[in-house]
Design a protein around this motif. Sequence first.
Motif, PDB file in Angstrom:
ATOM      1  N   ARG A 332      13.599  77.097  -1.202  1.00 57.22           N
ATOM      2  CA  ARG A 332      13.833  76.618   0.173  1.00 57.22           C
ATOM      3  C   ARG A 332      12.507  76.251   0.819  1.00 57.22           C
ATOM      4  NH1 ARG A 332      18.659  80.367   2.745  1.00 57.22           N
ATOM      5  NH2 ARG A 332      20.019  80.181   0.946  1.00 57.22           N
ATOM      6  N   ARG A 333      11.526  77.138   0.661  1.00 57.06           N
ATOM      7  CA  ARG A 333      10.220  76.868   1.284  1.00 57.06           C
ATOM      8  C   ARG A 333       9.588  75.624   0.688  1.00 57.06           C
ATOM      9  NH1 ARG A 333      10.095  82.696   0.815  1.00 57.06           N
ATOM     10  NH2 ARG A 333       8.803  82.644  -1.053  1.00 57.06           N
ATOM     11  N   LYS A 334       9.716  75.455  -0.631  1.00 59.35           N
ATOM     12  CA  LYS A 334       9.152  74.267  -1.264  1.00 59.35           C
ATOM     13  C   LYS A 334       9.894  73.014  -0.804  1.00 59.35           C
ATOM     14  CE  LYS A 334       7.450  76.677  -5.312  1.00 59.35           C
ATOM     15  NZ  LYS A 334       7.294  76.694  -6.757  1.00 59.35           N
ATOM     16  N   SER A 335      11.197  73.139  -0.656  1.00 58.09           N
ATOM     17  CA  SER A 335      11.992  71.982  -0.240  1.00 58.09           C
ATOM     18  C   SER A 335      11.644  71.543   1.173  1.00 58.09           C
ATOM     19  CB  SER A 335      13.489  72.315  -0.313  1.00 58.09           C
ATOM     20  OG  SER A 335      13.818  72.708  -1.609  1.00 58.09           O
ATOM     21  N   ILE A 336      11.372  72.530   2.027  1.00 60.14           N
ATOM     22  CA  ILE A 336      10.981  72.213   3.410  1.00 60.14           C
ATOM     23  C   ILE A 336       9.699  71.375   3.384  1.00 60.14           C
ATOM     24  CG2 ILE A 336      10.167  73.232   5.598  1.00 60.14           C
ATOM     25  CD1 ILE A 336      13.017  74.034   5.120  1.00 60.14           C
ATOM     26  N   ALA A 337       8.717  71.848   2.610  1.00 60.74           N
ATOM     27  CA  ALA A 337       7.431  71.134   2.551  1.00 60.74           C
ATOM     28  C   ALA A 337       7.617  69.749   1.942  1.00 60.74           C
ATOM     29  CB  ALA A 337       6.439  71.951   1.730  1.00 60.74           C
ATOM     30  N   LEU A 338       8.437  69.660   0.878  1.00 58.90           N
ATOM     31  CA  LEU A 338       8.665  68.360   0.251  1.00 58.90           C
ATOM     32  C   LEU A 338       9.384  67.410   1.210  1.00 58.90           C
ATOM     33  CD1 LEU A 338       9.683  69.498  -3.332  1.00 58.90           C
ATOM     34  CD2 LEU A 338       7.682  68.134  -2.724  1.00 58.90           C
ATOM     35  N   ALA A 339      10.310  67.953   1.980  1.00 54.92           N
ATOM     36  CA  ALA A 339      11.043  67.112   2.934  1.00 54.92           C
ATOM     37  C   ALA A 339      10.106  66.581   3.999  1.00 54.92           C
ATOM     38  CB  ALA A 339      12.175  67.919   3.560  1.00 54.92           C
ATOM     39  N   GLN A 340       9.230  67.451   4.501  1.00 50.11           N
ATOM     40  CA  GLN A 340       8.293  67.014   5.543  1.00 50.11           C
ATOM     41  C   GLN A 340       7.317  65.996   4.964  1.00 50.11           C
ATOM     42  OE1 GLN A 340       4.792  67.856   5.874  1.00 50.11           O
ATOM     43  NE2 GLN A 340       4.463  67.291   8.008  1.00 50.11           N
ATOM     44  N   ASP A 341       6.810  66.284   3.790  1.00 48.35           N
ATOM     45  CA  ASP A 341       5.877  65.363   3.141  1.00 48.35           C
ATOM     46  C   ASP A 341       6.568  64.032   2.840  1.00 48.35           C
ATOM     47  OD1 ASP A 341       3.283  64.922   2.107  1.00 48.35           O
ATOM     48  OD2 ASP A 341       4.120  65.046   0.088  1.00 48.35           O
TER      49      ASP A 341
ATOM     50  N   THR B  39       2.872  77.032  -3.866  1.00 45.58           N
ATOM     51  CA  THR B  39       2.317  75.960  -4.691  1.00 45.58           C
ATOM     52  C   THR B  39       3.512  75.123  -5.119  1.00 45.58           C
ATOM     53  OG1 THR B  39       0.608  77.437  -5.455  1.00 45.58           O
ATOM     54  CG2 THR B  39       0.995  75.466  -6.762  1.00 45.58           C
ATOM     55  N   ILE B  40       3.505  73.854  -4.749  1.00 48.58           N
ATOM     56  CA  ILE B  40       4.743  73.081  -4.886  1.00 48.58           C
ATOM     57  C   ILE B  40       5.076  72.770  -6.349  1.00 48.58           C
ATOM     58  CG2 ILE B  40       5.963  70.984  -4.165  1.00 48.58           C
ATOM     59  CD1 ILE B  40       5.399  72.952  -1.885  1.00 48.58           C
ATOM     60  N   MET B  41       4.162  72.145  -7.064  1.00 45.53           N
ATOM     61  CA  MET B  41       4.398  71.819  -8.473  1.00 45.53           C
ATOM     62  C   MET B  41       3.066  71.855  -9.199  1.00 45.53           C
ATOM     63  SD  MET B  41       7.347  69.173  -9.579  1.00 45.53           S
ATOM     64  CE  MET B  41       6.708  67.797  -8.795  1.00 45.53           C
ATOM     65  N   ARG B  42       2.768  73.008  -9.746  1.00 44.34           N
ATOM     66  CA  ARG B  42       1.406  73.270 -10.208  1.00 44.34           C
ATOM     67  C   ARG B  42       0.910  72.257 -11.227  1.00 44.34           C
ATOM     68  NH1 ARG B  42      -1.730  77.713  -9.736  1.00 44.34           N
ATOM     69  NH2 ARG B  42      -0.057  78.931  -8.869  1.00 44.34           N
ATOM     70  N   ALA B  43       1.778  71.820 -12.146  1.00 45.16           N
ATOM     71  CA  ALA B  43       1.310  70.939 -13.216  1.00 45.16           C
ATOM     72  C   ALA B  43       0.965  69.546 -12.714  1.00 45.16           C
ATOM     73  CB  ALA B  43       2.369  70.846 -14.298  1.00 45.16           C
ATOM     74  N   ASP B  44       1.695  69.104 -11.702  1.00 45.62           N
ATOM     75  CA  ASP B  44       1.566  67.706 -11.286  1.00 45.62           C
ATOM     76  C   ASP B  44       0.696  67.510 -10.057  1.00 45.62           C
ATOM     77  OD1 ASP B  44       3.409  67.280 -13.279  1.00 45.62           O
ATOM     78  OD2 ASP B  44       5.110  67.545 -11.925  1.00 45.62           O
ATOM     79  N   SER B  45       0.474  68.590  -9.306  1.00 39.44           N
ATOM     80  CA  SER B  45      -0.152  68.370  -8.008  1.00 39.44           C
ATOM     81  C   SER B  45      -0.848  69.646  -7.528  1.00 39.44           C
ATOM     82  CB  SER B  45       0.968  67.966  -7.020  1.00 39.44           C
ATOM     83  OG  SER B  45       0.608  68.289  -5.716  1.00 39.44           O
ATOM     84  N   VAL B  46      -1.816  69.462  -6.672  1.00 36.81           N
ATOM     85  CA  VAL B  46      -2.453  70.642  -6.067  1.00 36.81           C
ATOM     86  C   VAL B  46      -1.808  70.977  -4.720  1.00 36.81           C
ATOM     87  CG1 VAL B  46      -4.687  70.321  -7.175  1.00 36.81           C
ATOM     88  CG2 VAL B  46      -4.223  69.191  -4.977  1.00 36.81           C
ATOM     89  N   GLN B  47      -0.699  70.311  -4.460  1.00 34.25           N
ATOM     90  CA  GLN B  47      -0.058  70.483  -3.142  1.00 34.25           C
ATOM     91  C   GLN B  47       0.361  71.932  -2.906  1.00 34.25           C
ATOM     92  OE1 GLN B  47       3.470  68.149  -2.577  1.00 34.25           O
ATOM     93  NE2 GLN B  47       3.616  68.638  -0.388  1.00 34.25           N
ATOM     94  N   THR B  48       0.011  72.426  -1.761  1.00 37.47           N
ATOM     95  CA  THR B  48       0.442  73.757  -1.325  1.00 37.47           C
ATOM     96  C   THR B  48       1.082  73.619   0.057  1.00 37.47           C
ATOM     97  OG1 THR B  48      -1.754  74.126  -0.419  1.00 37.47           O
ATOM     98  CG2 THR B  48      -1.306  75.090  -2.584  1.00 37.47           C
ATOM     99  N   ALA B  49       1.814  74.621   0.449  1.00 35.00           N
ATOM    100  CA  ALA B  49       2.464  74.524   1.763  1.00 35.00           C
ATOM    101  C   ALA B  49       2.622  75.907   2.376  1.00 35.00           C
ATOM    102  CB  ALA B  49       3.830  73.855   1.622  1.00 35.00           C
ATOM    103  N   PRO B  50       2.228  76.044   3.633  1.00 34.13           N
ATOM    104  CA  PRO B  50       2.439  77.326   4.316  1.00 34.13           C
ATOM    105  C   PRO B  50       3.824  77.334   4.966  1.00 34.13           C
ATOM    106  CG  PRO B  50       1.203  75.850   5.734  1.00 34.13           C
ATOM    107  CD  PRO B  50       1.566  75.056   4.521  1.00 34.13           C
ATOM    108  N   GLN B  51       4.388  78.512   5.090  1.00 31.28           N
ATOM    109  CA  GLN B  51       5.652  78.612   5.823  1.00 31.28           C
ATOM    110  C   GLN B  51       5.618  79.820   6.728  1.00 31.28           C
ATOM    111  OE1 GLN B  51       8.268  76.215   5.646  1.00 31.28           O
ATOM    112  NE2 GLN B  51       8.649  77.300   7.562  1.00 31.28           N
ATOM    113  N   VAL B  52       5.662  79.551   8.013  1.00 27.82           N
ATOM    114  CA  VAL B  52       5.774  80.625   9.003  1.00 27.82           C
ATOM    115  C   VAL B  52       7.215  80.663   9.476  1.00 27.82           C
ATOM    116  CG1 VAL B  52       3.399  80.410   9.821  1.00 27.82           C
ATOM    117  CG2 VAL B  52       5.199  79.049  10.886  1.00 27.82           C
ATOM    118  N   CYS B  53       7.567  81.676  10.240  1.00 28.51           N
ATOM    119  CA  CYS B  53       8.912  81.692  10.830  1.00 28.51           C
ATOM    120  C   CYS B  53       9.000  80.552  11.830  1.00 28.51           C
ATOM    121  CB  CYS B  53       9.198  83.012  11.540  1.00 28.51           C
ATOM    122  SG  CYS B  53      10.812  83.017  12.345  1.00 28.51           S
TER     123      CYS B  53
END
Lengths: 361, 208
Positions: A332-341, B39-53
């Motif tokens: 879910r958290r990854k999907s949120i980031a992918l959706a925003q991106d 870490t969104i997709m380690r093999a393909d990208s360095v993309q990371t994403a934070p998630q707060v409430c």
Amino acid sequence: MKARWNSDVVHAACWGLLVAGILLLAIYFGSGRLRHFDAALVPYTGAAVFAAFGCGYRFAMWLRRPPTRSYWFSGWRIFFRPSRLPANIARLLQLLFNDFLEQRFIEKRSKLRWAAHWLIAWGCILAAAVTFPLSFGWVHFQNAPHDQHVYRAFFFGQQVFTFHLGGMVALLTFNILDISAVMVLTGVALSLWRRARDRGAIAVQQFAQDMMPLLMLFAISITGLFLTASTHLLHGLNYGFLSMMHAVTVIFALLYLPFGKFFHIFQRSAQLGVQFYKDEGQKGEQARCIRCGEAFASQMHVNDLKNVQSDLNIHYELPQGRHYQEVCPVCRRKSIALAQDGTWRELRTPETTRTLWPDHP
Amino acid sequence: MNEMEFFIDHSRCIGCRACMQACEECDTHRGASMIHLETIMRADSVQTAPQVCMHCEEPICAQVCPADAIKKTADGIVQSSLKPRCIGCSNCVLACPFGVPKYKAEINQMMKCDMCYDRTSIGKGPMCATVCPSGALAFTTREQIERTRQGVAIREWSFGGEVVKTKVNVLVPRHVHRIDVSVEQLGMTSTDEYDVANLLMGEPNGRK
């Protein structure tokens, strides 16, 4: 919606009346048809009957909530499964020892919090175990017919034990409320100490929810101890006034019981049912995330949550028959980031790049 | 207009973990970070994403809580579960559309980001946004954010048929009014662990 609310209120009120009615019958018959009931304690009894109604009412209202109802029925169904009943009873005893008697889960949060809570909880339980049966006339004492120095204790009209007035049992029996008051006061002092110093607690605590119950317990305990002091140290000075003050504090707490923080005493019983539910879930089929394929919860839990969400009008249904509840929290958290991106990626055509960044090479 | 608000721009995250370290300093959950960094997709990208409430207007975590242990303050902050009430069932963990609550088995309680209530309730910024070097997490005014960033700040999401409005804003292009976490993004993208040695040897996907 309003009709549903009215139906919930009527349903809960019926449960409240039933609980209060059972208590009244128990008082009537338990006190030998009021023969051992002390009329001076009527205000206490009245407040206790109201508290019984309030607790029954609120518990029934609480069980009308879809998630609570789901856990309540699932927990009992799992507990009473005949093939597992002996093991479940053993597990229940273990849970009662750890979570109720020792309250170890609170110790892991903070030792100070645990010490304060344990002293308050067991001080209150001890006091309640003495005062309710006494004020309802369920317990009374009589002198032994042939020896004025021996007391006989009766419970529901049946003699349960005897004790000598000069012995340790008498000392404990007649001072048990003082002991419980000291326990509660120590716990209240520790709680206030923690609440005055813990910056996390200071940030979220509320007067009505967190301080008021402590003040109430303090008032009950201190006025109770004043009664003992008045009797033994001050030759009964102001005893009438003090007993009235004590009655006011106790009655106020009883009226507050169903609607304030003290109600968690009854709500926490659900913690036991949840443990059985979790044990059952771990043994059964596991739900796998439709995105990553990893197991993330029991299938029973996911299915029950879908039903609860349906009752709550939460619509997680996705196209192609899938359901958002089947996605694990990580995905879910990854999907949120992918959706925003993705919203930005849609813009990244040569034309939009020239529009957004005219100087881009 | 000048009210301080929380803004998140996942695409700006550089994965430095400063937010996680700072989060542990918050007084309401000292020593435990409540922020998630994926870490969104380690093999393909360095993309990371934070998630707060995201502090939903009608929090689903609170609706599915059997113990009625999750409360929202008058200023719109969804708090961690109330300690006297939480029975540790994990309904909130599984039902939150943003995957935010954490179940702490050792204390049998759900905890979550409370936007550093010890700080924000007295006018200070939350720890994570205060230390974020890339601006992926920001605590400022809407006017300031829209003056200094591309796009606009919105706070509406959809998950299947469920529309969720949040207190926390997300930055998107100007034509977007709601983020749809649709089935395409939920496609069967494997997140299996990658074997770095295989990747270096030129294996096609480096899967273990």
